[in-house]
Design a protein around this motif. Structure first.
Motif, PDB file in Angstrom:
ATOM      1  N   LYS A 130       0.841  -1.200   0.000  1.00 13.48           N
ATOM      2  CA  LYS A 130       0.000   0.000   0.000  1.00 13.48           C
ATOM      3  C   LYS A 130       0.879   1.255   0.000  1.00 13.48           C
ATOM      4  N   ARG A 131       0.213   2.400  -0.064  1.00 13.97           N
ATOM      5  CA  ARG A 131       0.906   3.677  -0.063  1.00 13.97           C
ATOM      6  C   ARG A 131       0.945   4.248   1.345  1.00 13.97           C
ATOM      7  N   GLY A 133       0.724   7.200   4.235  1.00 11.87           N
ATOM      8  CA  GLY A 133      -0.031   8.429   4.428  1.00 11.87           C
ATOM      9  C   GLY A 133      -0.127   8.792   5.896  1.00 11.87           C
ATOM     10  N   LEU A 145      -6.663  12.317   5.137  1.00 13.35           N
ATOM     11  CA  LEU A 145      -5.408  11.619   4.886  1.00 13.35           C
ATOM     12  C   LEU A 145      -4.539  12.440   3.943  1.00 13.35           C
ATOM     13  N   PRO A 147      -1.360  12.136   1.569  1.00 11.17           N
ATOM     14  CA  PRO A 147      -0.440  11.196   0.921  1.00 11.17           C
ATOM     15  C   PRO A 147       1.011  11.561   1.229  1.00 11.17           C
ATOM     16  N   VAL A 244     -11.372  10.797   4.755  1.00 13.07           N
ATOM     17  CA  VAL A 244     -11.467   9.370   5.070  1.00 13.07           C
ATOM     18  C   VAL A 244     -12.916   9.030   5.390  1.00 13.07           C
ATOM     19  N   TYR A 279      -2.425   2.839   2.858  1.00 13.55           N
ATOM     20  CA  TYR A 279      -3.779   2.871   2.293  1.00 13.55           C
ATOM     21  C   TYR A 279      -3.740   2.532   0.818  1.00 13.55           C
ATOM     22  N   ASN A 281      -5.485   3.919  -2.770  1.00 12.76           N
ATOM     23  CA  ASN A 281      -6.194   5.051  -3.357  1.00 12.76           C
ATOM     24  C   ASN A 281      -7.165   4.539  -4.422  1.00 12.76           C
ATOM     25  N   PRO A 286      -9.328   7.188   0.120  1.00 12.52           N
ATOM     26  CA  PRO A 286      -8.425   6.258   0.809  1.00 12.52           C
ATOM     27  C   PRO A 286      -9.196   5.090   1.415  1.00 12.52           C
ATOM     28  N   ARG A 287      -8.769   3.873   1.080  1.00 13.72           N
ATOM     29  CA  ARG A 287      -9.444   2.677   1.576  1.00 13.72           C
ATOM     30  C   ARG A 287      -8.421   1.652   2.055  1.00 13.72           C
ATOM     31  N   LEU A 289      -7.275   0.902   5.052  1.00 17.41           N
ATOM     32  CA  LEU A 289      -6.264   1.483   5.931  1.00 17.41           C
ATOM     33  C   LEU A 289      -5.654   0.406   6.818  1.00 17.41           C
TER      34      LEU A 289
END
Length: 376
Positions: A130-131, A133, A145, A147, A244, A279, A281, A286-287, A289
Motif C-alpha cells: 500500500k501507499r 499516508g 489523509l 499522501p 477518510v 492505504y 487510493n 483512501p481505503r 487502511l
C-alpha cells in the motif's frame, strides 16, 4: 497458471428461511423418549479436557506437549501416570450428539445458521503493498489523509544511512517528529526501493536545518532476519488531502484490534489526532487502511449481510420470528435490540457403553494413540 480452481465445495442455500411464532396445540404438548444405538463407522475422538497432558510422558510434559484421553466421566486433573493410558468407559456427550442432529435438521428443513458469528469482521492479508499516508483528525470534520512518501531510517542491522542508536530508537514514540536529510541514492540502488535517511536530527525547538525536511517515525514490527530499516513518512504536497470515509476509519479500528495482541504496531501514538497508516487510493478515496504496508484488511460486508441477502438465514433473535429448527431446539436472542429466549423441546442424553458391553472388555473399543499432524 492461467486459472484458479477453488478446492472447496459447499452446500448452497435454497429458498428462504421461513419464520413464525411458536404456537403449540394439544398435539404438540406430548412428552416421551426413545432409545438409540450408535455404530461408529470411522474412528472418533472427543477429548477429556480435565487433563490436557494425560497421555504425555515426563519429557513431553516439560515441553508442554498436549495429549488428551478420550472423553469419559473420570476427572483426570490429578493424573500423573506419565503417558500410561488406562482404558475407561468412553462417553459421547449429549451436547455433541445434539449439535450434530441440529446441524442436519437445519440443513434439511430450512433452519437458520444458529451458531454463526454473523457480526464478526471479515478480512484478509493483502500481499499487494500500500501507499504511506498521515491521517489527521480535523475537529468535527472527521479524519483526512495526507499522501506521503516513505524513507528508510537506519535503526537496525544495516549500514545504509546515519545509524540511530538502539537506546534512542527505543525512547522514541510512534509518530515522533524528526528532521531528515535524504540520500540521493535509493537502497542498494534498486529503483523500486525507498530513499534512505542520510542524516537525521531530533527537533530541539530551533529552526529546521537547510536541506532537511519534516518526517514522522512509524514503528513497525520488531527487527528480525528480513527487516533492515525503520520507516519514516514525509509529505511532499500537503494540499492533496483526502477525506477518510467513516466506514473506512471504523474498519481501520478493527484492523488495529487484530494487531493489538502482538508486539507489532501496538505502540500508542505520540499524538492521538495524527496516525501513520498505509492505504489504497481508489479514485481519490483512501481505503483499506492498515498500519502495515503489506497487512490485514477488513471487508465492509459481514456474514449477517451475506445471509440476509441469500434467503434470510441469519440466526433467529426474535421470539415471534422463529425458524423450524429454533422452534424445536430453542434459541437465545443476541441482546442487540432484542430480548427473549425459547427453551428446547428436546434433550439429548450421553451415549455410553451398554447392554453386553462393559468395563471388562472396554480395551477392545480403543485404537492406538495417534499423533495428529500439524494443521499448518
Amino acid at each position: 497458471m492461467e486459472y484458479f480452481t477453488n478446492p472447496y465445495n459447499f452446500v448452497p442455500f435454497t429458498g428462504t428461511c421461513k419464520r413464525g411464532a411458536l404456537t403449540l396445540g394439544p398435539k404438540e404438548c406430548l412428552t416421551g423418549y426413545f432409545d438409540c444405538e450408535l455404530e461408529l463407522l470411522t474412528p472418533l475422538f472427543i477429548p477429556n479436557t480435565s487433563n490436557k497432558s494425560a497421555l504425555c510422558n515426563e519429557e513431553e510434559r516439560i515441553k508442554k506437549y498436549t495429549g488428551y484421553e478420550f472423553c469419559s466421566y473420570e476427572d483426570l486433573s490429578g493424573d500423573t501416570r506419565l503417558g500410561k493410558a488406562g482404558p475407561k468407559d468412553p462417553v459421547i456427550p449429549g451436547s455433541e450428539i445434539r449439535g450434530a442432529v441440529r446441524s442436519v435438521y437445519e440443513a434439511a428443513f430450512g433452519g437458520c445458521m444458529s451458531t454463526m458469528r454473523v457480526d464478526g469482521a471479515l478480512g484478509r492479508r493483502n500481499p499487494s503493498p500500500k501507499r504511506p499516508g498521515i491521517m489527521e483528525r480535523e475537529g468535527k470534520n472527521g479524519w483526512y489523509l495526507y499522501p506521503c512518501e516513505r524513507a528508510m531510517l537506519n535503526a537496525g542491522p544495516t549500514r545504509e544511512g546515519q545509524k540511530m542508536p538502539v537506546e534512542v530508537y527505543a525512547s522514541l514514540k510512534e509518530g515522533q517528529l524528526l528532521w531528515i536529510k535524504l540520500s540521493e541514492n535509493r537502497y542498494k540502488n534498486r529503483n523500486y526501493m525507498d530513499k534512505v535517511v542520510e542524516r537525521y536530527k531530533i527537533p530541539d525547538g530551533g529552526r529546521i536545518p537547510d536541506g532537511y525536511c519534516q518526517a514522522w517515525l512509524h514503528k513497525g514490527e520488531p527487527f528480525g532476519k528480513k527487516k533492515h530499516h525503520e520507516s519514516v513518512f514525509y509529505c511532499k504536497n500537503e494540499e492533496r488531502k483526502m477525506l477518510v470515509p467513516e466506514e473506512e476509519y471504523r474498519a481501520y479500528q478493527q484492523v488495529m484490534d487484530k494487531y493489538k495482541d502482538g508486539k507489532a504496531y501496538s505502540a500508542s501514538p505520540i499524538d492521538e489526532n495524527r496516525v501513520l497508516v498505509y492505504y489504497v487510493n481508489q479514485n481519490g478515496v483512501p481505503r483499506n487502511l492498515s498500519p502495515a504496508c503489506i497487512g490485514n484488511e477488513i471487508f465492509q460486508k459481514t456474514f449477517r449481510k451475506i445471509l440476509e441477502s441469500n434467503g434470510g438465514f441469519q440466526p433467529c433473535v426474535d421470539m415471534s420470528e422463529l425458524c423450524p429448527a429454533c422452534k424445536i431446539f430453542g434459541m437465545v436472542s443476541d441482546g442487540n435490540g432484542t430480548k427473549g429466549a425459547v427453551c428446547s423441546r428436546v434433550r439429548f442424553a450421553d451415549a455410553c457403553l451398554g447392554g453386553t458391553l462393559g468395563s471388562e472388555n472396554v480395551e477392545d473399543y480403543y485404537g492406538p494413540c495417534v499423533v495428529l499432524p500439524e494443521a499448518g
